[in-house]
Design a protein around this motif. Structure first.
Motif, mmCIF file in Angstrom:
data_model
loop_
_atom_site.group_PDB
_atom_site.id
_atom_site.type_symbol
_atom_site.label_atom_id
_atom_site.label_comp_id
_atom_site.label_asym_id
_atom_site.label_seq_id
_atom_site.Cartn_x
_atom_site.Cartn_y
_atom_site.Cartn_z
ATOM 1 N N LEU A 1 0.818 -1.212 0.000
ATOM 2 C CA LEU A 1 0.000 0.000 0.000
ATOM 3 C C LEU A 1 0.850 1.259 0.000
ATOM 4 C CD1 LEU A 1 -2.533 -1.029 2.801
ATOM 5 C CD2 LEU A 1 -2.676 -1.492 0.346
ATOM 6 N N MET A 2 2.104 1.119 0.400
ATOM 7 C CA MET A 2 2.972 2.288 0.541
ATOM 8 C C MET A 2 3.408 2.858 -0.803
ATOM 9 S SD MET A 2 2.978 2.743 3.772
ATOM 10 C CE MET A 2 1.355 1.979 3.844
ATOM 11 N N MET A 3 3.509 2.014 -1.831
ATOM 12 C CA MET A 3 3.961 2.503 -3.140
ATOM 13 C C MET A 3 2.987 3.515 -3.738
ATOM 14 S SD MET A 3 5.670 -0.978 -4.685
ATOM 15 C CE MET A 3 4.228 -1.977 -4.356
ATOM 16 N N PRO A 4 1.717 3.167 -3.929
ATOM 17 C CA PRO A 4 0.817 4.177 -4.501
ATOM 18 C C PRO A 4 0.573 5.350 -3.554
ATOM 19 C CG PRO A 4 -0.398 2.172 -3.970
ATOM 20 C CD PRO A 4 1.062 1.871 -3.787
ATOM 21 N N LEU A 5 0.610 5.110 -2.241
ATOM 22 C CA LEU A 5 0.468 6.210 -1.294
ATOM 23 C C LEU A 5 1.621 7.192 -1.473
ATOM 24 C CD1 LEU A 5 -0.822 7.648 1.103
ATOM 25 C CD2 LEU A 5 0.455 6.092 2.614
ATOM 26 N N TYR A 6 2.836 6.674 -1.551
ATOM 27 C CA TYR A 6 4.001 7.546 -1.728
ATOM 28 C C TYR A 6 3.926 8.278 -3.073
ATOM 29 C CZ TYR A 6 8.782 9.230 -1.813
ATOM 30 O OH TYR A 6 9.882 10.036 -1.876
ATOM 31 N N GLY A 7 3.438 7.603 -4.103
ATOM 32 C CA GLY A 7 3.273 8.260 -5.398
ATOM 33 C C GLY A 7 2.308 9.435 -5.326
ATOM 34 N N ARG A 8 1.205 9.260 -4.590
ATOM 35 C CA ARG A 8 0.243 10.355 -4.441
ATOM 36 C C ARG A 8 0.854 11.500 -3.631
ATOM 37 N NH1 ARG A 8 -3.150 5.779 -3.625
ATOM 38 N NH2 ARG A 8 -3.337 6.195 -1.393
ATOM 39 N N VAL A 9 1.657 11.159 -2.605
ATOM 40 C CA VAL A 9 2.345 12.190 -1.814
ATOM 41 C C VAL A 9 3.342 12.938 -2.700
ATOM 42 C CG1 VAL A 9 3.980 12.581 0.081
ATOM 43 C CG2 VAL A 9 2.052 11.019 0.403
ATOM 44 N N TYR A 10 4.118 12.194 -3.468
ATOM 45 C CA TYR A 10 5.122 12.793 -4.358
ATOM 46 C C TYR A 10 4.460 13.791 -5.312
ATOM 47 C CZ TYR A 10 8.825 13.132 -7.847
ATOM 48 O OH TYR A 10 9.788 13.601 -8.700
ATOM 49 N N CYS A 11 3.349 13.381 -5.904
ATOM 50 C CA CYS A 11 2.664 14.266 -6.850
ATOM 51 C C CYS A 11 2.089 15.496 -6.161
ATOM 52 C CB CYS A 11 1.567 13.491 -7.582
ATOM 53 S SG CYS A 11 2.232 12.354 -8.806
ATOM 54 N N GLU A 12 1.555 15.325 -4.965
ATOM 55 C CA GLU A 12 1.047 16.476 -4.195
ATOM 56 C C GLU A 12 2.178 17.451 -3.903
ATOM 57 O OE1 GLU A 12 -0.668 19.237 -1.542
ATOM 58 O OE2 GLU A 12 -1.669 17.969 -3.002
ATOM 59 N N GLU A 13 3.348 16.934 -3.556
ATOM 60 C CA GLU A 13 4.479 17.797 -3.213
ATOM 61 C C GLU A 13 5.095 18.477 -4.435
ATOM 62 O OE1 GLU A 13 7.063 15.157 -1.057
ATOM 63 O OE2 GLU A 13 6.021 15.533 0.837
ATOM 64 N N HIS A 14 5.189 17.763 -5.546
ATOM 65 C CA HIS A 14 5.876 18.293 -6.724
ATOM 66 C C HIS A 14 4.956 18.958 -7.748
ATOM 67 C CE1 HIS A 14 8.926 15.620 -5.024
ATOM 68 N NE2 HIS A 14 9.792 16.406 -5.644
ATOM 69 N N PHE A 15 3.699 18.554 -7.796
ATOM 70 C CA PHE A 15 2.755 19.073 -8.788
ATOM 71 C C PHE A 15 1.393 19.326 -8.132
ATOM 72 C CE2 PHE A 15 5.533 15.791 -10.631
ATOM 73 C CZ PHE A 15 6.304 16.558 -11.491
ATOM 74 N N PRO A 16 1.341 20.171 -7.093
ATOM 75 C CA PRO A 16 0.102 20.321 -6.322
ATOM 76 C C PRO A 16 -1.080 20.878 -7.113
ATOM 77 C CG PRO A 16 1.689 22.004 -5.699
ATOM 78 C CD PRO A 16 2.409 21.041 -6.605
ATOM 79 N N HIS A 17 -0.833 21.639 -8.151
ATOM 80 C CA HIS A 17 -1.948 22.184 -8.938
ATOM 81 C C HIS A 17 -2.508 21.146 -9.897
ATOM 82 C CE1 HIS A 17 -1.324 26.043 -7.175
ATOM 83 N NE2 HIS A 17 -0.074 26.105 -7.604
ATOM 84 N N THR A 18 -1.684 20.211 -10.306
ATOM 85 C CA THR A 18 -2.130 19.167 -11.223
ATOM 86 C C THR A 18 -2.675 17.960 -10.468
ATOM 87 O OG1 THR A 18 -0.413 19.864 -12.770
ATOM 88 C CG2 THR A 18 -1.411 17.715 -13.162
ATOM 89 N N PHE A 19 -2.025 17.600 -9.360
ATOM 90 C CA PHE A 19 -2.405 16.427 -8.583
ATOM 91 C C PHE A 19 -2.654 16.802 -7.118
ATOM 92 C CE2 PHE A 19 0.618 14.818 -11.841
ATOM 93 C CZ PHE A 19 -0.248 13.988 -12.539
ATOM 94 N N PRO A 20 -3.644 17.629 -6.839
ATOM 95 C CA PRO A 20 -3.881 17.989 -5.438
ATOM 96 C C PRO A 20 -4.342 16.769 -4.646
ATOM 97 C CG PRO A 20 -5.683 18.765 -6.822
ATOM 98 C CD PRO A 20 -4.631 18.193 -7.744
ATOM 99 N N ASN A 21 -3.668 16.491 -3.530
ATOM 100 C CA ASN A 21 -4.038 15.324 -2.735
ATOM 101 C C ASN A 21 -3.432 15.442 -1.330
ATOM 102 O OD1 ASN A 21 -4.637 12.765 -1.730
ATOM 103 N ND2 ASN A 21 -4.384 11.807 -3.725
ATOM 104 N N ARG A 22 -3.896 16.421 -0.580
ATOM 105 C CA ARG A 22 -3.389 16.598 0.784
ATOM 106 C C ARG A 22 -3.705 15.397 1.661
ATOM 107 N NH1 ARG A 22 -4.822 22.800 1.762
ATOM 108 N NH2 ARG A 22 -6.717 22.025 0.855
ATOM 109 N N ALA A 23 -4.806 14.702 1.343
ATOM 110 C CA ALA A 23 -5.193 13.535 2.136
ATOM 111 C C ALA A 23 -4.095 12.468 2.111
ATOM 112 C CB ALA A 23 -6.501 12.952 1.622
ATOM 113 N N ALA A 24 -3.399 12.339 0.991
ATOM 114 C CA ALA A 24 -2.319 11.345 0.891
ATOM 115 C C ALA A 24 -1.197 11.686 1.861
ATOM 116 C CB ALA A 24 -1.788 11.278 -0.538
ATOM 117 N N LYS A 25 -0.840 12.951 1.934
ATOM 118 C CA LYS A 25 0.234 13.374 2.836
ATOM 119 C C LYS A 25 -0.172 13.151 4.291
ATOM 120 C CE LYS A 25 3.791 16.788 2.979
ATOM 121 N NZ LYS A 25 4.393 17.873 2.258
#
Length: 176
Positions: free
Chosen positions: A18-42
């Motif tokens: 479960l950590m792989m896709p979770l980390y991917g969502r966190v990575y995208c929130e951190e690096h591309f927050p306007h394209t992939f907003p997902n504070r819930a993942a963080k």
């Protein structure tokens, strides 16, 4: 989450997958927050005791995990425009809590040990239920229409199935 204690993720367990896709969502929130907003993942990642440095993956994989979550969210939102009282069923939900339109019913389905971890890490929001089961045991399709889930097919049902079918053999996927 019921307690303030972080959930310990052991190496080699289903929970570790479960950590792989979770980390991917966190990575995208951190690096591309306007394209992939997902504070819930963080927020979710902050509730687990896990060394995310173990997730050795390319930026392409990270973006793919974030893109998959975004595409599934957008498709569900489009469906809900036409069926606002629908139930969303997330098969192989893992730790995904990135979608809530504020009105729909939501059923998160995964294996019992994943649901047990999910309940300790993120719990359930209003209008949301967790369902522990095997998606290849098709009795779940009837069970989600009963208490406490109450999915009403006439109101619409939208099924999300992102990232789970890759764990099955071709003949199992065809049966599904």
């Amino acid at each position: 989450m019921a307690t303030h204690e972080k959930f310990k993720v052991e190496s080699g367990t289903v929970q570790e997958t479960l950590m792989m896709p979770l980390y991917g969502r966190v990575y995208c929130e951190e690096h591309f927050p306007h394209t992939f907003p997902n504070r819930a993942a963080k927020e979710t990642a902050g509730r687990v005791d896990y060394d995310f440095n173990k997730v050795k993956s390319s930026e392409l994989n990270m973006i793919t995990w974030g893109l998959r979550a975004k595409m599934l969210q957008d498709a569900a939102k489009d469906y809900l425009k036409r069926h606002p009282r629908a139930t969303i069923i997330n098969l192989g939900c893992g730790l995904d809590i990135s979608f809530d339109d504020g009105t729909c019913r939501y059923i998160n389905m995964d294996l019992p040990d994943v649901i047990a971890a999910r309940e300790k890490i993120v719990g359930c929001r209003e209008r949301e239920n967790n369902f522990a089961g095997d998606l290849m045991d098709f009795s779940w399709m009837q069970k989600v229409t009963e208490e406490p889930y109450n999915a009403n097919v006439s109101d619409g049902v939208y099924i999300i199935c992102g990232g789970v079918l890759m764990y099955f053999h071709t003949d199992e996927m065809q049966r599904f």
